[in-house]
Design an enzyme around this catalytic site. Sequence first.
Site, PDB file in Angstrom:
ATOM      1  N   ASN A  39       8.404  -7.483 -74.712  1.00 20.50           N
ATOM      2  CA  ASN A  39       7.113  -7.952 -74.196  1.00 20.50           C
ATOM      3  C   ASN A  39       6.099  -6.919 -74.689  1.00 20.50           C
ATOM      4  O   ASN A  39       5.739  -5.986 -73.984  1.00 20.50           O
ATOM      5  CB  ASN A  39       7.131  -8.024 -72.670  1.00 20.50           C
ATOM      6  CG  ASN A  39       8.075  -9.111 -72.175  1.00 20.50           C
ATOM      7  OD1 ASN A  39       8.146 -10.197 -72.749  1.00 20.50           O
ATOM      8  ND2 ASN A  39       8.823  -8.811 -71.118  1.00 20.50           N
ATOM      9  N   LYS A  82       9.770 -11.295 -79.729  1.00 19.23           N
ATOM     10  CA  LYS A  82       9.981 -12.257 -78.645  1.00 19.23           C
ATOM     11  C   LYS A  82       8.770 -13.186 -78.674  1.00 19.23           C
ATOM     12  O   LYS A  82       7.662 -12.750 -78.362  1.00 19.23           O
ATOM     13  CB  LYS A  82      10.077 -11.527 -77.306  1.00 19.23           C
ATOM     14  CG  LYS A  82      10.149 -12.437 -76.074  1.00 19.23           C
ATOM     15  CD  LYS A  82      10.289 -11.624 -74.785  1.00 19.23           C
ATOM     16  CE  LYS A  82      10.375 -12.530 -73.556  1.00 19.23           C
ATOM     17  NZ  LYS A  82      10.546 -11.750 -72.311  1.00 19.23           N
ATOM     18  N   GLU A 124       8.736 -16.828 -71.939  1.00 17.11           N
ATOM     19  CA  GLU A 124       8.267 -16.167 -70.710  1.00 17.11           C
ATOM     20  C   GLU A 124       6.824 -15.665 -70.847  1.00 17.11           C
ATOM     21  O   GLU A 124       6.503 -14.543 -70.470  1.00 17.11           O
ATOM     22  CB  GLU A 124       9.201 -14.997 -70.336  1.00 17.11           C
ATOM     23  CG  GLU A 124      10.609 -15.461 -70.007  1.00 17.11           C
ATOM     24  CD  GLU A 124      11.531 -14.316 -69.588  1.00 17.11           C
ATOM     25  OE1 GLU A 124      12.384 -14.556 -68.718  1.00 17.11           O
ATOM     26  OE2 GLU A 124      11.382 -13.193 -70.110  1.00 17.11           O
ATOM     27  N   ARG A 183      14.030 -13.294 -81.715  1.00 13.74           N
ATOM     28  CA  ARG A 183      14.848 -13.607 -80.538  1.00 13.74           C
ATOM     29  C   ARG A 183      14.912 -15.105 -80.248  1.00 13.74           C
ATOM     30  O   ARG A 183      13.906 -15.798 -80.337  1.00 13.74           O
ATOM     31  CB  ARG A 183      14.335 -12.872 -79.301  1.00 13.74           C
ATOM     32  CG  ARG A 183      14.550 -11.374 -79.395  1.00 13.74           C
ATOM     33  CD  ARG A 183      13.925 -10.676 -78.212  1.00 13.74           C
ATOM     34  NE  ARG A 183      14.860 -10.388 -77.142  1.00 13.74           N
ATOM     35  CZ  ARG A 183      14.653 -10.690 -75.874  1.00 13.74           C
ATOM     36  NH1 ARG A 183      13.593 -11.360 -75.502  1.00 13.74           N
ATOM     37  NH2 ARG A 183      15.531 -10.340 -74.945  1.00 13.74           N
ATOM     38  N   LYS A 233      21.077 -13.664 -77.186  1.00 13.94           N
ATOM     39  CA  LYS A 233      21.757 -13.036 -76.037  1.00 13.94           C
ATOM     40  C   LYS A 233      23.185 -13.558 -75.928  1.00 13.94           C
ATOM     41  O   LYS A 233      23.445 -14.713 -76.282  1.00 13.94           O
ATOM     42  CB  LYS A 233      21.009 -13.330 -74.732  1.00 13.94           C
ATOM     43  CG  LYS A 233      19.658 -12.651 -74.652  1.00 13.94           C
ATOM     44  CD  LYS A 233      19.042 -12.750 -73.254  1.00 13.94           C
ATOM     45  CE  LYS A 233      17.661 -12.087 -73.256  1.00 13.94           C
ATOM     46  NZ  LYS A 233      17.057 -12.013 -71.927  1.00 13.94           N
ATOM     47  N   ASP A 260      20.891 -15.505 -69.115  1.00  8.62           N
ATOM     48  CA  ASP A 260      20.207 -14.218 -69.210  1.00  8.62           C
ATOM     49  C   ASP A 260      21.039 -13.069 -68.653  1.00  8.62           C
ATOM     50  O   ASP A 260      20.745 -12.583 -67.558  1.00  8.62           O
ATOM     51  CB  ASP A 260      18.860 -14.287 -68.478  1.00  8.62           C
ATOM     52  CG  ASP A 260      17.998 -13.068 -68.744  1.00  8.62           C
ATOM     53  OD1 ASP A 260      18.312 -12.321 -69.685  1.00  8.62           O
ATOM     54  OD2 ASP A 260      17.016 -12.865 -68.002  1.00  8.62           O
ATOM     55  N   GLU A 277      22.794 -10.057 -78.896  1.00  9.13           N
ATOM     56  CA  GLU A 277      22.016  -9.096 -78.108  1.00  9.13           C
ATOM     57  C   GLU A 277      22.756  -8.878 -76.795  1.00  9.13           C
ATOM     58  O   GLU A 277      22.922  -9.813 -76.005  1.00  9.13           O
ATOM     59  CB  GLU A 277      20.600  -9.638 -77.844  1.00  9.13           C
ATOM     60  CG  GLU A 277      19.756  -8.735 -76.951  1.00  9.13           C
ATOM     61  CD  GLU A 277      18.350  -9.303 -76.674  1.00  9.13           C
ATOM     62  OE1 GLU A 277      17.770  -9.943 -77.570  1.00  9.13           O
ATOM     63  OE2 GLU A 277      17.855  -9.105 -75.550  1.00  9.13           O
ATOM     64  N   GLU A 322      20.500  -4.726 -65.616  1.00  9.86           N
ATOM     65  CA  GLU A 322      19.510  -5.528 -64.897  1.00  9.86           C
ATOM     66  C   GLU A 322      20.146  -6.417 -63.844  1.00  9.86           C
ATOM     67  O   GLU A 322      19.611  -6.569 -62.747  1.00  9.86           O
ATOM     68  CB  GLU A 322      18.733  -6.404 -65.903  1.00  9.86           C
ATOM     69  CG  GLU A 322      17.767  -7.380 -65.221  1.00  9.86           C
ATOM     70  CD  GLU A 322      17.010  -8.274 -66.209  1.00  9.86           C
ATOM     71  OE1 GLU A 322      17.202  -8.108 -67.429  1.00  9.86           O
ATOM     72  OE2 GLU A 322      16.223  -9.112 -65.748  1.00  9.86           O
ATOM     73  N   HIS A 340      22.905 -16.291 -61.376  1.00  7.81           N
ATOM     74  CA  HIS A 340      21.475 -16.198 -61.057  1.00  7.81           C
ATOM     75  C   HIS A 340      21.125 -16.570 -59.623  1.00  7.81           C
ATOM     76  O   HIS A 340      20.140 -17.268 -59.379  1.00  7.81           O
ATOM     77  CB  HIS A 340      20.660 -17.040 -62.033  1.00  7.81           C
ATOM     78  CG  HIS A 340      19.481 -16.269 -62.581  1.00  7.81           C
ATOM     79  ND1 HIS A 340      18.686 -15.481 -61.783  1.00  7.81           N
ATOM     80  CD2 HIS A 340      18.976 -16.139 -63.837  1.00  7.81           C
ATOM     81  CE1 HIS A 340      17.754 -14.915 -62.522  1.00  7.81           C
ATOM     82  NE2 HIS A 340      17.919 -15.275 -63.776  1.00  7.81           N
ATOM     83  N   TRP A 397      13.491 -20.697 -61.774  1.00  6.79           N
ATOM     84  CA  TRP A 397      13.628 -19.303 -61.340  1.00  6.79           C
ATOM     85  C   TRP A 397      14.184 -19.224 -59.910  1.00  6.79           C
ATOM     86  O   TRP A 397      14.165 -18.173 -59.288  1.00  6.79           O
ATOM     87  CB  TRP A 397      12.285 -18.563 -61.457  1.00  6.79           C
ATOM     88  CG  TRP A 397      11.921 -18.234 -62.889  1.00  6.79           C
ATOM     89  CD1 TRP A 397      12.667 -18.492 -63.997  1.00  6.79           C
ATOM     90  CD2 TRP A 397      10.724 -17.600 -63.362  1.00  6.79           C
ATOM     91  NE1 TRP A 397      12.020 -18.059 -65.131  1.00  6.79           N
ATOM     92  CE2 TRP A 397      10.820 -17.504 -64.786  1.00  6.79           C
ATOM     93  CE3 TRP A 397       9.568 -17.089 -62.744  1.00  6.79           C
ATOM     94  CZ2 TRP A 397       9.819 -16.930 -65.579  1.00  6.79           C
ATOM     95  CZ3 TRP A 397       8.566 -16.513 -63.542  1.00  6.79           C
ATOM     96  CH2 TRP A 397       8.701 -16.434 -64.938  1.00  6.79           C
TER      97      TRP A 397
END
Lengths: 713, 713
Positions: free
Chosen positions: B194, B271, B275, B308, B343, B348, B370, B376, B525, B548
């Site tokens: 980002n 990226k 998002e 990405r 990824k 994620d 990746e 995280e 998630h 989300w």
Amino acid sequence: MRIISILTFVLFFSCFSIHAEDGSALWLRYPTGAKAIIMNKKQSPTLNIAVSELRNFWQGGIPITLEIQKNKELRALGNDGYIIRASKDGKHLTITSSGEQGILYGAYHLLRLQATGQLSESTLKSLNVSEKPDYRIRVLNHWDNLDGTIERGYAGHSLWKWDELPSVVSPRYEAYARANASIGINATVINNVNASPEILSDDYLQKVKVLADIFRPYGLKIYLSINFSSPAALGGLSTSDPLDKEVIAWWKKKAKDIYSLIPDFGGFLVKANSEGQPGPCDYGRTHAEGANILADVLKPYHGIVMWRAFVYSPTDSDRAKQAYLEFEPLDGKFRDNVIVQIKNGPIDFQPREPFSPLFGAMKKTAVMPEFQITQEYLGFSNHLAFLAPMWKECLDSDTYMQGEGSTIARVTDGSLFPHPLTAIAGVANIGDDPNWCGHPFAQANWYAFGRLAWKHSLSSEQIGEEWLRQTFLPVIDAQANLLTAKVVQKEKEQLFSQLSLLNSQVLQKSREAVVDYMMPLGLHHIFAWGHHYGPEPWCDIPGARPDWMPSYYHRADSLGIGFDRSSTGSNAAGQYHSPLCEELDNVDTCPENLLLWFHHASWNHQMKSGRTLWAEMCHAYDRGVKEVRNFQKVWDTMEPYIDSERFQEVRHRLKIQSRDAVWWRDACLLYFGQFSKQPIPYELERPVHELKDMMEYQLDITNFECPLYGFTK
Amino acid sequence: MRIISILTFVLFFSCFSIHAEDGSALWLRYPTGAKAIIMNKKQSPTLNIAVSELRNFWQGGIPITLEIQKNKELRALGNDGYIIRASKDGKHLTITSSGEQGILYGAYHLLRLQATGQLSESTLKSLNVSEKPDYRIRVLNHWDNLDGTIERGYAGHSLWKWDELPSVVSPRYEAYARANASIGINATVINNVNASPEILSDDYLQKVKVLADIFRPYGLKIYLSINFSSPAALGGLSTSDPLDKEVIAWWKKKAKDIYSLIPDFGGFLVKANSEGQPGPCDYGRTHAEGANILADVLKPYHGIVMWRAFVYSPTDSDRAKQAYLEFEPLDGKFRDNVIVQIKNGPIDFQPREPFSPLFGAMKKTAVMPEFQITQEYLGFSNHLAFLAPMWKECLDSDTYMQGEGSTIARVTDGSLFPHPLTAIAGVANIGDDPNWCGHPFAQANWYAFGRLAWKHSLSSEQIGEEWLRQTFLPVIDAQANLLTAKVVQKEKEQLFSQLSLLNSQVLQKSREAVVDYMMPLGLHHIFAWGHHYGPEPWCDIPGARPDWMPSYYHRADSLGIGFDRSSTGSNAAGQYHSPLCEELDNVDTCPENLLLWFHHASWNHQMKSGRTLWAEMCHAYDRGVKEVRNFQKVWDTMEPYIDSERFQEVRHRLKIQSRDAVWWRDACLLYFGQFSKQPIPYELERPVHELKDMMEYQLDITNFECPLYGFTK
């Protein structure tokens, strides 16, 4: 087969309701709908209660006659004793007693047999019960203050609404009396031993009278705790010296006033010269002199004095020895209507103590045990701890005073020393919470105290089983019962077997679990300052009384841990009778569950398990945690059998107990590990917090849970 | 015997010091005191480092020659590859390579063999090592912002002190480069994906140049994340449309400027359209068009673009399918100096995901995995989770794209599709904490990423063992070693055996434990809003993006749980190659550890264990808790072997992990139990809190621990 079983199970519970229960009915969850024939010639308030209870709730299907008889057999059982017998043809029951009270107790006995599923067609036909109580006075001590608070109370405020009395009368007063009568409790001291003089004021006596009138038909006598300085504090005299004539006159007048209001008033309970309370020693008089003057004024009315032996002061002398040192020399100096009330252990209601050496040592004086029903030192109303095993442990302890078999039960029930005055006290756990005692299982301790006070030979297992069945069996109404008796038999057996599991796996193990996770191996009084809930073995308040500091009791250092009360130390062991004193004195023969009470033992002291003391201590704390987790598991299996309200309530409190057990384990093992300098054995679960973080929290009496271990929202 | 053993043990540790260590030396804890003969003809910064490292730390006792040779064998190993061989008489070693960098890697290889105790007199004499890396570019991605914060960083602030640069240079920059070189990492993207446009400003490029100069001798190339709208945002253009001429000119100029400062600059990481980041789609262009324009401007300088594939938007389409749907059609449309960075999983970085179906699906495009080194979604730097097993699981997954054996490793390392450009990325867990990574064991993940990027066939066990030995063996200086070699041999073996235990019982099991206590059986998630730490399967933020929300992923209802991605649902399973897609599509053949990823399975779905899905889930959560408690036990046995500082630090964090595991278990089982309407199997430990209390806490990103379960002070 499986489907049928499930179906009948569903039928069972749908007919007989697992409805929400708030615990207010205690163990007296009698179903309505019975229509029994009860015959009774004489009328009296007490007999009327017996008749009414049986008429409402007796489902046995055969008539019962209640009869007062004065024959020899019955006179031997006393006014409280009774006989329940079936007629030869088995079609009729009779409850007989030499007194009204015995009839009422007999009625409750029969209803208990019924409610616990002990009556079948065949047992009913051959029923033959003969009972008399082991103690004359079976008394609750309420530590209720006149402002409505309760010292060491964990079930709300006081049941007694002093502001409302005498004009407004709560229905709970009678419910309270009934509950006590149902288990044989016949006396109650309704105010705190740390007594306000105000209780003897005319205003308060008017209020007390109302309660006494309500309690009387249930055979429940009222007693009062008095403040020894009442003559000065309330009466305005210049002194409360018990040998002062005006003081004596004041007490005489007060007794007369009381008895004019309450003719069957029981007497006084006195905490004197203890923890700041006034007493005869303030005037250079002995405890005997103080007690006797009160005994003399009550004597004409057949009143008695219960004089507490719970005395200690911050002197060089080991606190555990002080009551003995003060009271034993007074043996024989008390009036015959004085009874000395002795806590079970020499310190103060710890999870485990040895018995007080005063038991048996005072041969010429009537003495009575004081047990604590309220869980001041056993997790308040958050922890499940069934205390019958603790009280049995005390009552069954052998003092050896008249040779082997001189148990505390026999020392106090009049069979070893022939004192006509016998009594046993329990500090109540009752408040104005809807369920009376806070924790749904705390009711079991009220129940157990009553049952043991009646018959100390009852086993803890039996009492637990009785209480569980009465408390948790679905309430089955009489009509439904007759209709579906066959269908439900199997499911009933399944329930009984669940409750037996709960009894053996939870109730019977619960007190030992508390000992394990709080203070195993004879450790004692390492509670946090003031609140007696969480662990603070490190507690150190500058300037505070040393005998109120945990380190006074645990004495952990680099060499070992424990209080040396052997002959090389304070020699408190020497206060016990041979051969017990020698057994306790020797670190190798001292029972391991009291090791650190009597010895400062080395960290590497070899235990019977083969482990070192340190490793044994770690295992004990760990075992305590595991036990509570097992309580949770067993309790959860009860979900299908129990109403959701009480199920959730108990589950919730077991969660707290489970967290607290971990807190105790971590705090004590991390703290003492600093001295032992040894790791917790690697096979055991590890702590989940840092000692330093725990030590930073100041826990006060209103906020006693440790946020580190998760608090109750 | 026992006493002798203890004595030598004490000698061992007193000579060789268990002194406090702060973890700053990483796995490079080479002892000083060596005096080695190292011969080398050519001088260069890189070769000088190799010489200096060996001169300072080589304790093997025999001389080493470093030599660049261009023979066929060495050319086949590339510039990074190397050979280490002992002479025939065993009295001499040679490290050869076709490039300087290979010599340096060879030197570190030799020192690693030494530090891990793999060199004995005999192995040394017959040493014959030949190595080449599996990926050309082995790159760290730092998600470091220019303001010094790190997105998803849990080890302090950014290592890069932008305020101080270019004038002040931290010694940690070189230490960082050395650590990377020691494990073969040869590239680093130093700023967040980002990305701030500011990174391409002249000021910042001057700062970046300083870092590049420090990194260069260690073979570590700098790359930058760029913001796709830089031409407008930084350059002041009216658009950043990649097909706009001015935009292209701007990028060309920028590339020229960068390469004039940093001639070996690696290239860009982008990226885009993800998002909220800008990208070519904002101008109606494809990802390929966007990537290609950048690739074209970098091409003359041999720079590359890592583009990405992490894209998704809140549409009706299953999030897990979106990257595939967007990128697969672009296969073959990218320049040959573009590599698509994918990824490991389609969502994620969850504790467990299936591999992304893009691997292998893009045959004509270079693609790179990746991985996320920073935890995280695996407990930040509070939880011990060794991630080599997770990455191996991905690399070893068979895509079936060219028949059986088409593993992701082979799809990406150039062996299945002959792309010359191969790469592998890891999102760094490095910050300015003294120990670099926060949790002392988080260093193991940096290490493991480097080792796997070099050689993906290394086993997780070997990597763990290597890291543990280098990180925890006492540092033994060369002189002492010679003097007491015999004395210490036995103790060294004991230590090795302890570390092996730690490896097998903790490291290797740790990632699966996290899966178990957080999200077993394919759950994913269900983290609390925003912070990705604690559980919030109930999370429901009004108006927030549905994709989300945890319920988007778990879909628990009265029938069952899980996301139906089979052919009856979103058919994400259909994105995989046969026979895998059929295997995943069928609830009975889908691997159970991914069951709820691909299926909405019934609560009573029969599992291979014979349990129902619900019971299996309960067992998994419980197993996770038990595993962490076992980590605590095993770790505590390390106390005698490890410096107190790191011992305490790890112990402390394991306590947090232990509490968090219970928190996760309780939250998920109590929450999902509302849907399953089944009790937790009675043999399992019960929850210790109420769901409603947990649900009341709003956990924010700065305060992510649940006070109910005990927080860190």
